[in-house]
Each structure stands twice: as C-alpha cells, then as structure tokens.
Design an enzyme around this catalytic site. Structure first.
Site, PDB file in Angstrom:
ATOM      1  N   CYS A 151      -1.283 -16.362  15.186  1.00  0.00           N
ATOM      2  CA  CYS A 151      -0.175 -16.431  16.151  1.00  0.00           C
ATOM      3  C   CYS A 151      -0.475 -15.675  17.440  1.00  0.00           C
ATOM      4  CB  CYS A 151       1.098 -15.828  15.543  1.00  0.00           C
ATOM      5  SG  CYS A 151       1.643 -16.539  13.991  1.00  0.00           S
ATOM      6  N   HIS A 168       7.801 -14.751  14.625  1.00  0.00           N
ATOM      7  CA  HIS A 168       7.550 -16.122  14.181  1.00  0.00           C
ATOM      8  C   HIS A 168       7.945 -16.234  12.719  1.00  0.00           C
ATOM      9  CE1 HIS A 168       5.891 -19.957  13.323  1.00  0.00           C
ATOM     10  NE2 HIS A 168       4.792 -19.521  12.728  1.00  0.00           N
ATOM     11  N   HIS A 174       9.013 -18.939   9.263  1.00  0.00           N
ATOM     12  CA  HIS A 174       8.956 -20.254   8.640  1.00  0.00           C
ATOM     13  C   HIS A 174      10.289 -20.553   7.962  1.00  0.00           C
ATOM     14  CE1 HIS A 174       4.248 -20.405   8.281  1.00  0.00           C
ATOM     15  NE2 HIS A 174       4.671 -20.313   9.532  1.00  0.00           N
ATOM     16  N   GLU A 209      31.040 -19.369  17.409  1.00  0.00           N
ATOM     17  CA  GLU A 209      31.126 -17.979  17.864  1.00  0.00           C
ATOM     18  C   GLU A 209      29.763 -17.299  17.963  1.00  0.00           C
ATOM     19  OE1 GLU A 209      33.213 -14.455  19.069  1.00  0.00           O
ATOM     20  OE2 GLU A 209      33.745 -16.586  19.024  1.00  0.00           O
ATOM     21  N   HIS A 242       7.711 -26.810  10.856  1.00  0.00           N
ATOM     22  CA  HIS A 242       6.911 -25.577  10.792  1.00  0.00           C
ATOM     23  C   HIS A 242       7.786 -24.326  10.816  1.00  0.00           C
ATOM     24  CE1 HIS A 242       3.141 -23.322  12.520  1.00  0.00           C
ATOM     25  NE2 HIS A 242       3.983 -22.463  11.991  1.00  0.00           N
TER      26      HIS A 242
END
EC number: 4.2.1.109
Length: 241
Positions: free
Chosen positions: A101, A118, A120, A147, A203
């Site tokens: 990443c 990140h 999943h 809200e 992903h």
C-alpha cells in the site's frame, strides 16, 4: 539508488517510545482494533501515519492483531513513490517486506494527510458491487439524509457535511497488484478534490484524514454508512432522497 540498511544502523530508536500516541505504538493498536472489527483479516489492509518528515507504515504479511512497534517501517518524507528502490527508508525490519500500500499512502500524504487507513471491510466491498450492478462502471457511492454523514468533511477547510448533503465516494477498478492502484487512486483524488476516501471495487477502501483521530472516525462513519446502505438496499429503500 537502493539504500542498504544493516542491523547496526537500523534506527530502531525511531520506533521505541513509551508514549502511546507515538506512531509506532498507535499503528499496532489501530491494527488490533481494525482486526477485531473485521476490517483487516488475513493480514490484509494497512495503516500509515505521517509525523513531520517521517512516515510510519505497517509491514506486509504480518497478522494485524499480532503487530508490534518493532515491525514498523519508517520513511523520510517526501520520498519517491517509484521505483520502490528509490524510497528513502530510514528504518526497515530486516525480516519483513514493506506494505504494498506504500505508494497509495504516499499519494494521500502528498495531499496533506496525517494518516491513511486501508481496510478490506465487507460492507465497503458490498457497496461497490451494488453500485456496479445499478450504475455500471464509473459509478459513485452516494447517500443522503442520514445523520452519520455529519462525520465526513466537505473538503479541506470547508467544515463537515450536513444531514441534507449527498455524500459521494468515487470507486476505482481493482488491479491484480496493490501498487498498480496508485494511478487510478491519484486520478480519483484529482477529479474529486474534496473527497477523503476512495473505494476500490471488490477490494476495500482507502480513507485519509488530517490526523489519526480524523482518519479513524471518518473510516468508522463510512463503514457505518456502507452497512446501513446494504441493509437499506435489502428493504428496497433508496440511498438518496
């Protein structure tokens, strides 16, 4: 030029601190929370924090609930995204690989982010599938009159969204290799300068914020909205009024 780091000059002091708010301590703590929430199972996902001219990044292939400060990589910032051999690591666990990443995190930091997450998340994946089915390629996740939308910023320096606003999150296509997402992520950022998140079809999601607390709470708010959207879809309720 690739930078060789030996055990002797590995700058271990950069990840050694008794301060719970030190990035090397916060990343394992966050990863444990995210694991317990089902966001980063099977070593997937990642977290990175920028502090000054240092970037702290979770490694690849380490079970998130077992991560420790000594597993953390440290980069100088700014640093090249490509090629990977030019990235300025100043602290590398010698038995681990950097997160795939990394260039995507760097893209967020180049926009001024202080933390990038990140996940999943299954809810994130499901909404990308629903959008794909309903809108086809290039669709956005959109929701309004909920809200929790108030937990998402309108954009840099523009305050927070309101109940009647429509939240729009861009969705990019997945790739076989994580690093290959970088170009489409950067394009989505450029085309949507006020967004703080990008969904990746089938992903997960990348979420960033000005600091750790903002990135985390935005990620929580978005996951709540994704789960709610899936349940609304089951009931035939529209996401946008």
């Amino acid at each position: 030029m690739s930078q060789e780091i030996t055990q002797k000059d590995n700058n271990d002091h950069l990840v050694q601190s008794s301060d719970p708010d030190h990035p090397a301590n916060m990343i394992p703590d966050l990863c444990r929370k995210f694991y317990n929430w089902g966001w980063v199972t099977g070593t997937g996902g990642g977290t990175s924090i920028r502090r000054g001219d240092h970037i702290f990044i979770a490694p690849s292939g380490v079970q998130k609930e077992l991560m420790q400060p000594h597993n953390i990589f440290v980069l100088e910032f700014p640093t090249p995204k490509y090629p990977p051999s030019d990235r300025k690591y100043i602290r590398k666990p010698l038995d681990l690989k950097p997160s795939a990443c990394t260039p995507l995190f760097l893209a967020a930091f180049e926009r001024g982010a202080g933390c990038c997450i990140h996940t999943h998340s299954q809810w994130a994946v499901l909404v990308t599938l629903l959008v794909e089915r309903e809108k086809g390629p290039g669709g956005y996740f959109e929701i309004s009159n909920i809200e929790q939308i108030k937990g998402i910023p309108r954009g840099k320096g523009k305050g927070m969204m309101g109940f009647h606003d429509t939240l729009r999150i861009p969705i990019i296509e997945n790739t076989a290799f994580e690093e290959d997402l970088t170009g489409s992520l950067e394009k989505a950022m450029e085309e949507n300068p006020d967004t703080y998140a990008v969904l990746v079809k089938r992903h997960g999601i990348y979420v960033w914020g000005d600091d750790v607390a903002k990135a985390k709470t935005q990620c929580e708010s978005l996951d709540y909205l994704f789960q709610l959207a899936v349940e609304m879809h089951k009931l035939g309720l529209p996401w946008v009024k």
